[in-house]
Design a protein around this motif. Structure first.
Motif, PDB file in Angstrom:
ATOM      1  N   ALA A  18       0.956  -1.049   0.064  1.00 56.76           N
ATOM      2  CA  ALA A  18       0.068   0.015  -0.113  1.00 56.76           C
ATOM      3  C   ALA A  18       0.934   1.302  -0.158  1.00 56.76           C
ATOM      4  O   ALA A  18       0.567   2.368  -0.613  1.00 56.76           O
ATOM      5  CB  ALA A  18      -0.949   0.168   1.038  1.00 56.76           C
ATOM      6  N   THR A  26     -10.489   2.726 -20.204  1.00 52.34           N
ATOM      7  CA  THR A  26     -11.175   2.377 -18.966  1.00 52.34           C
ATOM      8  C   THR A  26     -11.367   0.916 -19.078  1.00 52.34           C
ATOM      9  O   THR A  26     -11.865   0.448 -20.145  1.00 52.34           O
ATOM     10  CB  THR A  26     -12.059   3.158 -18.451  1.00 52.34           C
ATOM     11  OG1 THR A  26     -12.942   3.699 -19.564  1.00 52.34           O
ATOM     12  CG2 THR A  26     -11.491   4.484 -17.747  1.00 52.34           C
ATOM     13  N   GLY A  27     -11.572   0.081 -17.798  1.00 55.25           N
ATOM     14  CA  GLY A  27     -12.314  -1.219 -18.219  1.00 55.25           C
ATOM     15  C   GLY A  27     -11.617  -2.455 -18.543  1.00 55.25           C
ATOM     16  O   GLY A  27     -12.139  -3.096 -19.329  1.00 55.25           O
ATOM     17  N   THR A  34      -8.377   4.344 -13.702  1.00 53.11           N
ATOM     18  CA  THR A  34      -9.689   5.118 -13.575  1.00 53.11           C
ATOM     19  C   THR A  34      -9.028   6.549 -13.648  1.00 53.11           C
ATOM     20  O   THR A  34      -8.293   7.033 -12.956  1.00 53.11           O
ATOM     21  CB  THR A  34     -10.283   4.753 -12.338  1.00 53.11           C
ATOM     22  OG1 THR A  34     -10.294   3.376 -11.983  1.00 53.11           O
ATOM     23  CG2 THR A  34     -11.869   4.984 -12.277  1.00 53.11           C
ATOM     24  N   GLU A  35      -9.907   7.436 -14.231  1.00 53.14           N
ATOM     25  CA  GLU A  35      -9.615   9.027 -14.067  1.00 53.14           C
ATOM     26  C   GLU A  35      -9.421   9.438 -12.572  1.00 53.14           C
ATOM     27  O   GLU A  35     -10.285   9.179 -11.853  1.00 53.14           O
ATOM     28  CB  GLU A  35     -10.480   9.641 -14.765  1.00 53.14           C
ATOM     29  CG  GLU A  35     -10.557  10.174 -15.941  1.00 53.14           C
ATOM     30  CD  GLU A  35     -11.664  11.100 -16.570  1.00 53.14           C
ATOM     31  OE1 GLU A  35     -12.399  10.501 -17.178  1.00 53.14           O
ATOM     32  OE2 GLU A  35     -11.909  12.248 -16.251  1.00 53.14           O
ATOM     33  N   GLY A  36      -8.454  10.077 -12.576  1.00 51.86           N
ATOM     34  CA  GLY A  36      -8.206  10.835 -11.323  1.00 51.86           C
ATOM     35  C   GLY A  36      -7.799   9.623 -10.199  1.00 51.86           C
ATOM     36  O   GLY A  36      -8.301   9.730  -8.887  1.00 51.86           O
ATOM     37  N   MET A  37      -7.159   8.646 -10.473  1.00 53.11           N
ATOM     38  CA  MET A  37      -7.094   7.635  -9.393  1.00 53.11           C
ATOM     39  C   MET A  37      -6.010   7.773  -8.636  1.00 53.11           C
ATOM     40  O   MET A  37      -6.170   6.965  -7.452  1.00 53.11           O
ATOM     41  CB  MET A  37      -6.939   6.345 -10.207  1.00 53.11           C
ATOM     42  CG  MET A  37      -5.575   5.870 -10.846  1.00 53.11           C
ATOM     43  SD  MET A  37      -5.457   4.353 -11.901  1.00 53.11           S
ATOM     44  CE  MET A  37      -5.620   3.396 -10.369  1.00 53.11           C
ATOM     45  N   LEU A  56       0.498   2.032  -8.914  1.00 53.84           N
ATOM     46  CA  LEU A  56      -0.947   1.820  -8.610  1.00 53.84           C
ATOM     47  C   LEU A  56      -1.637   1.673  -9.434  1.00 53.84           C
ATOM     48  O   LEU A  56      -2.671   0.637  -9.322  1.00 53.84           O
ATOM     49  CB  LEU A  56      -1.207   3.524  -8.146  1.00 53.84           C
ATOM     50  CG  LEU A  56      -2.504   3.883  -7.568  1.00 53.84           C
ATOM     51  CD1 LEU A  56      -2.722   3.286  -6.268  1.00 53.84           C
ATOM     52  CD2 LEU A  56      -3.015   5.312  -7.645  1.00 53.84           C
ATOM     53  N   ARG A 114      -1.062  -2.198  -7.765  1.00 52.61           N
ATOM     54  CA  ARG A 114      -2.026  -2.238  -6.539  1.00 52.61           C
ATOM     55  C   ARG A 114      -3.374  -2.074  -6.772  1.00 52.61           C
ATOM     56  O   ARG A 114      -4.256  -3.014  -6.077  1.00 52.61           O
ATOM     57  CB  ARG A 114      -1.404  -0.949  -5.940  1.00 52.61           C
ATOM     58  CG  ARG A 114      -2.371  -0.913  -4.503  1.00 52.61           C
ATOM     59  CD  ARG A 114      -1.721  -0.183  -3.613  1.00 52.61           C
ATOM     60  NE  ARG A 114      -2.700   0.332  -2.501  1.00 52.61           N
ATOM     61  CZ  ARG A 114      -2.843   1.547  -1.957  1.00 52.61           C
ATOM     62  NH1 ARG A 114      -2.151   2.454  -2.642  1.00 52.61           N
ATOM     63  NH2 ARG A 114      -3.632   1.562  -1.271  1.00 52.61           N
ATOM     64  N   VAL A 115      -4.060  -1.555  -7.853  1.00 51.17           N
ATOM     65  CA  VAL A 115      -5.514  -1.523  -7.987  1.00 51.17           C
ATOM     66  C   VAL A 115      -6.106  -2.533  -8.851  1.00 51.17           C
ATOM     67  O   VAL A 115      -6.940  -3.171  -8.588  1.00 51.17           O
ATOM     68  CB  VAL A 115      -6.147  -0.073  -8.571  1.00 51.17           C
ATOM     69  CG1 VAL A 115      -7.449  -0.290  -8.663  1.00 51.17           C
ATOM     70  CG2 VAL A 115      -5.761   0.853  -7.344  1.00 51.17           C
ATOM     71  N   PRO A 116      -5.397  -3.139  -9.917  1.00 49.91           N
ATOM     72  CA  PRO A 116      -4.837  -2.724 -11.000  1.00 49.91           C
ATOM     73  C   PRO A 116      -5.802  -2.486 -12.066  1.00 49.91           C
ATOM     74  O   PRO A 116      -6.609  -3.319 -12.665  1.00 49.91           O
ATOM     75  CB  PRO A 116      -3.872  -3.883 -11.476  1.00 49.91           C
ATOM     76  CG  PRO A 116      -4.748  -5.310 -10.805  1.00 49.91           C
ATOM     77  CD  PRO A 116      -5.771  -4.675  -9.820  1.00 49.91           C
ATOM     78  N   GLN A 117      -5.969  -1.145 -12.584  1.00 46.50           N
ATOM     79  CA  GLN A 117      -7.063  -0.660 -13.629  1.00 46.50           C
ATOM     80  C   GLN A 117      -6.508   0.739 -13.939  1.00 46.50           C
ATOM     81  O   GLN A 117      -5.866   1.308 -12.947  1.00 46.50           O
ATOM     82  CB  GLN A 117      -8.285  -0.904 -12.990  1.00 46.50           C
ATOM     83  CG  GLN A 117      -8.583  -0.009 -12.023  1.00 46.50           C
ATOM     84  CD  GLN A 117     -10.156  -0.012 -11.504  1.00 46.50           C
ATOM     85  OE1 GLN A 117     -10.728  -1.221 -11.465  1.00 46.50           O
ATOM     86  NE2 GLN A 117     -10.814   1.081 -10.885  1.00 46.50           N
ATOM     87  N   ARG A 123      -8.050  -4.902 -18.404  1.00 48.65           N
ATOM     88  CA  ARG A 123      -7.118  -5.388 -17.258  1.00 48.65           C
ATOM     89  C   ARG A 123      -5.791  -5.366 -17.733  1.00 48.65           C
ATOM     90  O   ARG A 123      -5.617  -5.705 -18.803  1.00 48.65           O
ATOM     91  CB  ARG A 123      -7.505  -6.917 -16.808  1.00 48.65           C
ATOM     92  CG  ARG A 123      -8.196  -6.925 -15.808  1.00 48.65           C
ATOM     93  CD  ARG A 123      -8.270  -8.400 -15.346  1.00 48.65           C
ATOM     94  NE  ARG A 123      -7.057  -8.846 -14.487  1.00 48.65           N
ATOM     95  CZ  ARG A 123      -7.341  -8.415 -13.355  1.00 48.65           C
ATOM     96  NH1 ARG A 123      -8.300  -7.936 -12.408  1.00 48.65           N
ATOM     97  NH2 ARG A 123      -6.211  -8.813 -12.381  1.00 48.65           N
TER      98      ARG A 123
END
Lengths: 354, 313
Positions: B21, B118-119, B221-224, B212, B216-219, B121
């Motif tokens: 993290a 977006t969307g 996304t705007e403003g992530m 990130l 960590r997330v992994p994707q 992997r």
């Protein structure tokens, strides 16, 4: 100085006069980015549907990622000054800013989502998301193996608490051993924190996740962990093809078309709209084949019963968390109590953060 | 041993999650540390991270290689930081204003670039296989369960510590950050060194963002990044410009956030608001304690931090 002011006033005047002949200007303000694939994404889909439906009669614009609070008031003022005739403010935290700005611009119409304060030129609208929560609660209760449902919550407001209660009640109804673990992240949109919360819930034994936050981060984590989750606000299946069971989808387009048409016709009046599955403001996404066929049938039956008004997700007997009676047998919750809901129902552990 | 639990939390699992993290802010903070040590204040870390996140994501999706994605992120961060360097070092633009502009620019540009991503992997990061080592109780999870970037980052911290304290170039960089006029008169190339530091900082920020979005997330996304860049900036101050303290700070920030979420999942009734504010209270307390210790040595911002240098004056 006086000259400049007069010039500015004259300019504003001509601007507002000329806007009468122009297409209706409709503004939207969003709390997150339009690409969040959740809450804001669906509002923007509604805006796009509005443009498609009304074409040249209107002109839309939007401002995204506007923090709730003083910033939003500034953005709203700017929108009103720049000749917008109708402004949709699409987050709970825009409530007071909307009311404040609406007072200063009595000729501009405002539509505030999920709030409870109205004025002559401020209407409110929301969707009965708790109806969708009842459906996913039912599915989760039937599908869970560990009997632990993880719930990622955003802010302790009635909207969110109502969702938790509805999901819990319907999971409990089909699975008496079910337990719900709730983590509050105090944000609508923070993918990293949402992912951490999902992980924490999984570490604590959850094998199904629900969320009331806007990003699909938890869906990704669920996919990696090999467990299940539900899409929130929008279909999130591409973030977790195996994890995604179904989604609660917010469908704002028809409402935006109806209300914008009312402004064009001059029939718009303030009021409150709260529609659900019946009016298709809330829709359920396709069911994954990971849900057993009989559970799918039960879920469809539940959706149908809610849609035609045969069943209300908050039908007694229901007690509050402290054991005191809330609804008697067969009694249906009134909208006022639901809109102000600030308590957990019996069986949920933990306290609502204050 | 393996199932030792404390309050229902397995400490080894908890600590290893905490390390992961903390990685994005840790990397970004390490880059910013070098930048600030050279006397430049770059407030655009958030912008660097988000650009790194989106570029790393795009490159790794397009090439199918996570490593290529990381390199792309490094490069993108460095390029964006290069713009900052050019504006502040050659055109003497205000560092504060340019840094803030960098953040806004990065957020906007990343949203534009990432629109069609977006969307999706990203390709998976493989965890190196340590064989029996990762099977060891406690130690296996604690030391041998990470992706290689974690080990790389920790090595980077040691490298930066060594560089700043034991290498000639590192000492020169610090001298420039402390007194650029004196360093200039000794013949050091102030602008050139600062530019390299800025590029390095950009690369680290980009890498942090990519961690990130890819691991960590992994994707995408705007403003992530959602403010991670600002935490990185705070960490540098918290760590009083020392690498190991910055690491400690990063773990502390990551750990407290995680602990808060875990305690909630356990149903322990501590108002999460208190736990959420803990990292910031700890920062303030640490600053008070450090400056209360009095001596000049403890809380030591580089003396020329944020001051423009012009050799012709």
């Amino acid at each position: 100085m006086k000259k400049i002011l007069m010039l500015a006033a004259a300019f504003l005047l001509t601007a507002s006069i000329s806007s009468v002949a122009d297409p209706l200007k409709v503004g939207f303000i969003y709390v997150g980015p339009t690409g969040d694939h959740g809450w804001t994404y669906e509002h923007d889909q509604g805006r796009i549907a509005l443009e498609a439906a009304l074409g040249d009669q209107i002109e839309t614009s939007f401002v995204e990622s506007v923090p709730e609070g003083a910033d939003s008031e500034r953005v709203l003022t700017q929108m009103a000054l720049s000749g917008h005739d109708l402004i949709y403010t699409t987050s709970f935290g825009y409530m007071d800013p909307t009311i404040n700005v609406a007072q200063k611009f009595p000729d501009v119409k405002f539509e505030h989502a999920t709030g409870y304060k109205q004025a002559d030129n401020v209407a409110t609208y929301s969707a009965r998301f708790y109806e969708g929560r009842a459906v996913i609660g039912h599915i989760a209760g039937r599908v869970t193996q560990s009997n632990v449902i993880g719930y990622i919550a955003s802010f302790p407001i009635p909207e969110v608490i109502r969702g938790i209660n509805s999901a819990y009640l319907h999971a409990k109804a089909v699975n008496p051993d079910v337990e719900m673990k709730i983590v509050w992240v105090f944000s609508w949109f923070d993918p990293a924190k949402e992912a951490d919360a999902a992980q924490a819930l999984i570490d604590q034994g959850a094998d199904i996740l629900m969320q009331h936050t806007d990003s699909p981060a938890a869906m990704n984590i669920a996919e990696d962990a090999g467990i299940f989750a539900f899409g929130q606000a929008s279909d999130m299946s591409k973030f977790g093809p195996n994890a995604h069971l179904t989604a609660i989808i917010n469908n704002w387009g028809p409402y935006y078309v109806e209300r914008t048409n009312a402004v064009i016709d001059g029939t718009w009046t303030s009021g409150d709209t709260w529609d659900g599955i019946g009016a298709e403001m809330v829709k359920m996404g396709p069911m994954s084949d990971k849900i057993p066929a009989e559970v799918q049938q039960e879920a469809q039956a539940l959706i149908a019963a809610i849609a035609n008004g045969d069943y209300h997700p908050f039908t007694g007997p229901i007690s509050r968390q402290d054991g005191s009676a809330w609804l008697n047998d067969g009694e249906i919750a009134d909208d006022g109590t639901l809109l102000g809901m600030n308590f957990y129902v019996e069986g949920i552990e933990g306290d609502i953060p204050q | 041993m393996r199932d030792v639990e404390f309050l229902g939390i397995n400490p080894a699992v908890f600590l290893s999650t905490m390390v992961v993290a903390a990685m994005p802010v840790l990397l970004a903070a390490m880059g910013e540390l070098i930048v600030e040590k050279s006397g430049v204040l770059n407030l655009g870390v958030e912008g660097l991270m988000i650009i790194g996140a989106v570029c790393g994501f795009i490159v790794s999706v397009e090439t199918g290689s996570p490593v290529a994605g990381l390199l792309g992120a490094l490069l993108a961060g460095a390029i964006l930081a290069g713009i900052f360097g050019l504006l502040t070092q050659y055109f003497h633009a205000s560092q504060v204003a340019t840094g803030l502009a960098l953040t806004l620019f990065g957020l906007g540009l990343s949203a534009l670039l990432g629109q069609s991503y977006t969307g999706i992997r990203p390709p998976d990061f493989s965890i190196p296989n340590f064989g029996v080592l990762s099977e060891l109780p406690v130690i296996g999870i604690l030391l041998f369960s990470y992706d290689f970037l974690v080990y790389f980052s920790l090595a980077l911290v040691v490298g930066i510590w060594w560089f700043l304290n034991h290498s000639r170039t590192g000492l020169a960089l610090r001298a420039i950050g402390e007194n650029h006029n004196a360093a200039h008169s000794l013949g050091y190339h102030v602008i050139r060194v600062r530019l390299v530091a800025i590029l390095f900082g950009g690369a680290c920020g980009g890498l942090g963002g990519a961690y990130l979005a890819l691991i960590r997330v992994p994707q995408w996304t705007e403003g992530m990044t959602a403010g991670a860049g600002w935490i990185a900036l705070a960490l540098v101050v918290f760590g009083s410009w020392r690498p190991f303290r910055v690491v400690l700070g990063a773990f502390l920030f990551g750990g407290v956030t995680l602990l808060q979420l875990n305690l909630q999942a356990l149903g322990i009734a501590i108002n999460p608001a208190y736990l959420s504010m803990t990292p910031y209270i700890v920062t303030i307390a640490a600053l008070v304690v450090i400056s209360g210790m009095g001596s000049h040595a403890s809380l030591r911002a580089p003396a020329c931090l944020g001051k423009p240098f012009d050799a012709t004056k």
